[in-house]
Write a protein that holds these residues in place. Structure first.
Motif, PDB file in Angstrom:
ATOM      1  N   ALA A 113      -1.928  12.244  -3.874  1.00  0.00           N
ATOM      2  CA  ALA A 113      -0.807  13.119  -4.227  1.00  0.00           C
ATOM      3  C   ALA A 113       0.457  12.339  -4.555  1.00  0.00           C
ATOM      4  N   ASP A 114       0.650  11.194  -3.922  1.00  0.00           N
ATOM      5  CA  ASP A 114       1.901  10.440  -4.063  1.00  0.00           C
ATOM      6  C   ASP A 114       1.578   9.081  -4.672  1.00  0.00           C
ATOM      7  N   GLU A 115       1.956   8.876  -5.913  1.00  0.00           N
ATOM      8  CA  GLU A 115       1.600   7.661  -6.631  1.00  0.00           C
ATOM      9  C   GLU A 115       2.405   6.464  -6.138  1.00  0.00           C
ATOM     10  N   ASN A 116       1.689   5.362  -5.879  1.00  0.00           N
ATOM     11  CA  ASN A 116       2.294   4.078  -5.524  1.00  0.00           C
ATOM     12  C   ASN A 116       3.122   4.126  -4.244  1.00  0.00           C
ATOM     13  N   THR A 117       2.868   5.120  -3.417  1.00  0.00           N
ATOM     14  CA  THR A 117       3.526   5.194  -2.108  1.00  0.00           C
ATOM     15  C   THR A 117       2.682   6.102  -1.231  1.00  0.00           C
ATOM     16  N   GLU A 118       3.172   6.397  -0.026  1.00  0.00           N
ATOM     17  CA  GLU A 118       2.487   7.303   0.883  1.00  0.00           C
ATOM     18  C   GLU A 118       3.447   8.397   1.326  1.00  0.00           C
ATOM     19  N   PHE A 119       2.905   9.522   1.770  1.00  0.00           N
ATOM     20  CA  PHE A 119       3.763  10.634   2.152  1.00  0.00           C
ATOM     21  C   PHE A 119       4.675  10.252   3.315  1.00  0.00           C
ATOM     22  N   VAL A 120       4.102   9.543   4.297  1.00  0.00           N
ATOM     23  CA  VAL A 120       4.901   9.031   5.417  1.00  0.00           C
ATOM     24  C   VAL A 120       4.517   7.578   5.646  1.00  0.00           C
ATOM     25  N   ARG A 121       5.533   6.716   5.698  1.00  0.00           N
ATOM     26  CA  ARG A 121       5.301   5.305   6.025  1.00  0.00           C
ATOM     27  C   ARG A 121       6.268   4.912   7.137  1.00  0.00           C
ATOM     28  N   SER A 122       5.773   4.121   8.070  1.00  0.00           N
ATOM     29  CA  SER A 122       6.630   3.667   9.168  1.00  0.00           C
ATOM     30  C   SER A 122       6.779   2.152   9.130  1.00  0.00           C
ATOM     31  N   ARG A 123       7.939   1.681   9.528  1.00  0.00           N
ATOM     32  CA  ARG A 123       8.151   0.244   9.687  1.00  0.00           C
ATOM     33  C   ARG A 123       7.617  -0.245  11.026  1.00  0.00           C
ATOM     34  N   ASP A 124       7.275   0.677  11.891  1.00  0.00           N
ATOM     35  CA  ASP A 124       6.860   0.370  13.261  1.00  0.00           C
ATOM     36  C   ASP A 124       5.350   0.167  13.301  1.00  0.00           C
ATOM     37  N   ASN A 125       4.907  -1.038  13.651  1.00  0.00           N
ATOM     38  CA  ASN A 125       3.475  -1.324  13.737  1.00  0.00           C
ATOM     39  C   ASN A 125       2.768  -0.536  14.834  1.00  0.00           C
ATOM     40  N   TRP A 126       3.517   0.057  15.730  1.00  0.00           N
ATOM     41  CA  TRP A 126       2.916   0.821  16.814  1.00  0.00           C
ATOM     42  C   TRP A 126       2.609   2.265  16.397  1.00  0.00           C
ATOM     43  N   PHE A 127       3.103   2.718  15.281  1.00  0.00           N
ATOM     44  CA  PHE A 127       2.880   4.101  14.850  1.00  0.00           C
ATOM     45  C   PHE A 127       1.414   4.272  14.455  1.00  0.00           C
ATOM     46  N   ARG A 128       0.693   5.165  15.179  1.00  0.00           N
ATOM     47  CA  ARG A 128      -0.737   5.363  14.965  1.00  0.00           C
ATOM     48  C   ARG A 128      -1.027   6.863  14.826  1.00  0.00           C
ATOM     49  N   PRO A 129      -0.897   7.417  13.610  1.00  0.00           N
ATOM     50  CA  PRO A 129      -1.089   8.861  13.411  1.00  0.00           C
ATOM     51  C   PRO A 129      -2.573   9.227  13.387  1.00  0.00           C
TER      52      PRO A 129
END
Length: 996
Positions: free
Chosen positions: A424-440
């Protein structure tokens, strides 16, 4: 190399080898293990070993290059630790598209390690906390104290955030999912499914009852999960890769179900459990129309197309797969993470690349490709802007990529009876985190119409088996087990809402909520009505069913009344003429109980054979299957004529063809109706004939042969297809077609023999259409070998089309005769390279041909350079010790040199300018047999569309060292059959009835 699929019934299979390695990045409940520890047992490999399909020349295919991989990381002890982000700063780590935001609604200590959640009728949330992840089985089985919990959290002040938390149930091992029912919850905690309930109002369970047991616990990332309430008032669950032998915990006389490559559902009232189609990994959901979706490691969106209970009706139908991959997967699906790859992950990836580890390409780079899909969820609310809301034709699907710290969105669109899905989102993601601990890890449609995002929040989300021991020694795999976050994925302009309360709603209010615009209200209202029971609800519900114009309400009312046996024929008849196709589809399924004995409903259902919606027609094909009569056969053939080009519809129709297959085949031949035979595909006819041959009576087979003897000559290819299918079906019964031909009366026998002779001669008649000639070659597999050799050999000349040569090779390989090797080896110099490759594969398939092949290799009549690397491995593994020793001597003289030296020698080629036109010629000459690109070629190996994501260095490595890294999807397997043949190929699918 032929691209035809070989499908094998289970009774013919002696054994097949599984790969001893698995895919790499082991995100939560995603991937199978990579066995890196000596303590892990090896998989059995008695019969054969997996072979790798080599990548071929790509060096000149693209004119632009990318950067070379960087240098290795420092020593292991220097891996930097990434610190967690405090909850009050968590929202600032996100980049969210389309004006949405991530609002933190709960964090530690209110929740820890959340993996699933269910909102009850009061808007409270039961949260499953998998605190023991990823403790392996051997460490987690012995203790009597387990850290897993179910926690009940509440928003007491109505501000849209949780502020109260109580441990509802504890002492759970590997808990993964929760589902509300009658004031309590069912909880999945392998090996058991539990029911917990609070009866004294302290928010702690005092009823603790084990309901089912026997789910396997071997791999922490492949245990059962995703308990979800279905439209049919059953609770569905994903058994995942571990499967199990499952029974009711308190009723030893109940049936036991096997869940290998299957999922399950159970009735919450009777507690009867059954196996259903499925068997993927972590995540399962429904859309608004009852379609079920799964995800599996690198396959983010999968649709369950074929229900197991329908497929089991025709045991002679071998179905490659019940599930459709809607989206691109694995190396074909890029991810655009914002967080930097962890240092240890990059180190591991580069080590595997240098060590030539047998892992997918996505594991030999630190980031950039899909490795760990989790928690697939169709958005089903109304709080989001219009483009995000579901319609009958499209939906938005959200999936977690937990290793990449992001949420990916796909647009799901109908495609016949299944779906296709795209980014749905070209060349990116709907949600991106800078935090390596984020685990959706999971997503839930919330009462307020938004999505609740479950963030397990861990420093490392990897399976222990996928991390080499020396790297693992530097990591704390349970770091973060005391942390966890819940977010609301919030749209622009959204205002938080107070928790709802449906516990005191009247029956009328609940019925009204059946068509609420938010899925949580619809599902909760249906569940509460179901719990109240038929005596209190049925009358009002029928009045609603007949009076409402709301599609969602009609479907739910239909299923509630059907569950209680309160649905009347007149109700179903009305729904069969509804303006919405989904109401008609569900009504067809509801009508099944009356169809054998109700002419009125049977007539109404059959009228839908001309329905404009293919989903309705598919359900019709499923539902009329049990009726073994001429009318059913006629309707199924009508559907085959209209929808035979759709592979899923062909399988659906054939699943209903078990008892009436001979009647259907009679229609196809032209015996009935008088208007003549319908035009149906050859593949459908062949499968139908196989069913007749494998399952029908002697009378049915003889009747079919008699009808074929009267077929006109202009339908020769149809006759050949049916005869070939009949023969293959009879082989499954260890019988031969010529035996039945001999039982015909003289007139029919002579006519059929003349037909067979005429068909056989078409094989070499270049004036005939290719399709007819191919059918004629196929029929020769049913003719004795001495009458075949000369004709089939004449089809191997260079003057013949390639398809004809390949078909002749395939049929020759079906005869266990020494003369086959003599013929192929004498014609070696006339064969083109692809046919030589196939000829070697055939000669390696039977022990009787091994000695002639080795002798030809010794004399040089067959140069060893023309034997592929996988074939050389099979050659060295011949079971005859003396022949194997001769083969090894031949191979020793042609051993490949060290790949590193070759790679070093060709490094300078990276400085050359690419030439796309020359590269295209190379591709067509060397690659298109096994690789597809821009519509050309074949899907044997990976699609070359993904080459654009590779650097020049990577391309060079995989051209000159093609076996360095091969995805498990493209491992070649060796199968030994009971007739003595040994086959090689990719495992496309495996079901109860066969292997493709």
């Amino acid at each position: 190399m032929s691209t035809a699929k070989c499908t094998i019934g289970g009774e013919h299979l002696v054994g097949w080898a599984e790969p001893t390695t698995f895919s790499g990045s082991q995100a939560l409940l995603g991937n199978p293990p990579l066995r890196s520890s000596a303590s892990q047992p090896a998989l059995p490999n008695e019969y054969s070993v997996p072979r790798r399909i080599a990548h071929t020349l790509l060096t000149l295919l693209f004119g632009s290059w990318f950067l070379v991989l960087g240098s290795l990381h420092p020593a292991l002890a220097e891996f930097p630790r990434v610190l967690p982000t405090p909850p009050d700063q968590a929202e600032s780590t996100f980049e969210v598209q389309h004006g949405f935001r991530m609002d933190l609604i709960a964090a530690e200590p209110l929740v820890c390690s959340p993996v699933d959640l269910a909102y009850d009728e009061l808007g409270r949330a039961y949260v499953v906390e998998m605190r023991d992840y990823p403790l392996p089985e051997e460490k987690n089985a012995a203790p009597t104290v387990f850290p897993g919990t179910v926690r009940l959290i509440e928003d007491t002040d109505g501000d849209g955030k949780f502020d109260k938390s109580t441990i509802f149930a504890d002492q759970l091992a590997w808990p993964t999912s929760v589902c509300c029912y009658k004031g309590g919850v069912f909880v999945a905690a392998a090996p058991d499914v539990w029911y917990f309930k609070d009866t004294d109002g302290d928010n702690k369970a005092d009823i603790r009852r084990k309901v089912f047991t026997g789910f396997s616990r071997y791999n922490v990332q492949a245990i059962m999960n995703s308990l979800r309430w279905g439209l049919d008032n059953k609770i569905y669950g994903a058994a995942a890769g571990n499967g199990g032998t499952v029974r009711h915990a308190d009723r030893p006389d109940d049936p036991v179900i096997q869940l290998t490559r299957r999922d399950f559902r159970f009735d919450p009232v009777t507690e009867m459990i059954e196996a259903i189609s499925g068997g993927e990994r972590y995540g399962a959901c429904f859309d608004d129309w009852g379609n079920r979706f799964l995800c599996n490691i690198r396959n983010p969106v999968q649709h369950v197309v074929l229900p197991l209970h329908y497929m089991q009706r025709n045991p002679n139908l071998i179905v490659p797969s019940f599930i459709n991959d809607c989206a691109e997967s694995g190396d074909q699906l890029r991810v655009y993470r914002l967080s930097p790859p962890e240092a240890w992950r990059e180190f591991r990836a580069q080590r595997w690349a240098l060590e030539q580890a047998n892992v997918p390409r996505s594991e030999t780079i630190g980031a950039g490709f899909w490795t760990s899909s989790s928690g697939v969820c169709v958005y089903r609310g109304a709080a989001y802007p219009e483009p995000f809301r579901g319609t009958h034709s499209t939906s938005n699907v959200f999936i977690g990529e937990v290793a990449g710290n992001l949420i990916h969105r796909q647009i799901l669109e109908r495609d016949g009876v299944t779906f296709k899905s795209r980014r749905a989102d070209e060349n990116t993601e709907f949600v991106r985190s800078r935090d390596n601990w984020f685990r959706p890890v999971n997503f839930i449609n919330a009462p307020d119409g938004t999505l609740t995002v479950l963030d397990m929040y861990r420093e490392t989300i990897e399976h222990p088996w996928s991390i080499p021991d020396d790297i693992k020694a530097q990591l704390d795999l349970q770091s973060g087990s005391d942390r966890g976050r819940l977010y609301r994925l919030t749209p622009p302009g959204f205002m938080p809402q107070s928790p709802p309360n449906l516990s005191t709603a009247t029956t009328g209010q609940l019925i009204f909520h059946l068509h609420h615009f938010d899925a949580w209200y619809r599902e909760t209202a249906q569940r509460l009505l179901f719990e109240r029971g038929r005596q209190n609800v049925a009358f009002d519900l029928r009045q609603y069913l007949r009076g409402t114009s709301k599609t969602q309400g009609k479907m739910r009312a239909l299923h509630l009344l059907s569950e209680w046996n309160e649905l009347q024929e007149s109700d179903v008849a009305l729904m069969l003429t509804d303006s919405h196709s989904e109401v008609r589809r569900h009504a067809v399924a509801a009508a099944e109980r009356w169809l054998p004995n109700s002419p009125r409903l049977e007539s109404a259902v059959i009228a839908l054979a001309g329905d404009a919606d293919i989903g309705v027609r598919q359900q019709l094909a499923f539902s009329i299957g049990p009726a073994d009569d001429a009318l059913t056969a006629s309707i199924l053939m009508e559907l085959a004529t209209r929808d035979g080009d759709n592979a899923w519809m062909r399988t659906t129709i054939l699943s209903s063809a078990g008892k009436g297959a001979d009647r259907m085949l009679a229609i196809a031949i032209g015996g009935e109706p008088s208007s003549g035979p319908p035009p149906v595909s050859r593949s459908f006819l062949k499968q139908l004939a196989i069913t007749v041959g494998a399952a029908s009576t002697e009378h049915s087979v003889l009747s079919t042969l008699s009808s074929l003897s009267k077929v006109s000559s202009d339908r020769a290819d149809t006759s050949a297809t049916i005869l070939t299918g009949l023969g293959e079906g009879l082989v499954r019964r260890k019988q031969r077609l010529d035996t039945y031909v001999g039982k015909l009366d003289a007139t029919n026998r002579e006519a059929l023999t003349a037909l067979t002779d005429r068909l056989a001669k078409s094989a070499t008649d270049s004036s005939r259409p290719i399709s007819e000639r191919l059918a004629a070659i196929d029929i020769r597999s049913q003719i004795t070998f001495p009458d075949n050799l000369q004709v089939l050999a004449s089809c191997l000349t260079t003057a013949q089309p390639r398809e004809i040569q390949q078909a002749a090779l395939r049929v020759l390989g079906s005869f266990n005769e020494g003369a086959v090797a003599t013929e192929l080896l004498s014609r070696w110099k006339q064969l083109t390279p692809p046919l030589r490759d196939e000829a070697v594969t055939i000669l390696l398939s039977r022990p009787i041909w091994h000695e002639p092949l080795i002798a030809a290799l010794e004399t040089g009549d067959v140069p060893i350079s023309q034997v592929s690397i996988p074939q050389r491995t099979r050659l060295a593994g011949i079971k005859d010790e003396k022949l194997a020793e001769r083969a090894k001597k031949i191979l020793a003289s042609f051993a490949l040199g060290p790949r590193k030296e070759v790679l070093d020698r060709y490094q300078e080629s990276l400085s050359l300018k690419g030439d796309t036109s020359r590269g295209q010629l190379v591709y067509r000459r060397e690659c298109l047999n096994c690789h597809k690109l821009q519509g050309e070629g074949h899907d044997v190996g990976p699609s070359l569309e993904t080459v654009k994501h590779r650097s020049p260095q990577e391309i060079l490595v995989h051209v000159l060292d093609p076996n360095r890294e091969v995805s498990p999807n493209f491992l070649e397997y060796v199968l030994r059959l009971t007739d003595g043949r040994v086959l090689t190929g990719l495992i496309a699918a495996e079901t109860d009835s066969g292997l493709t």
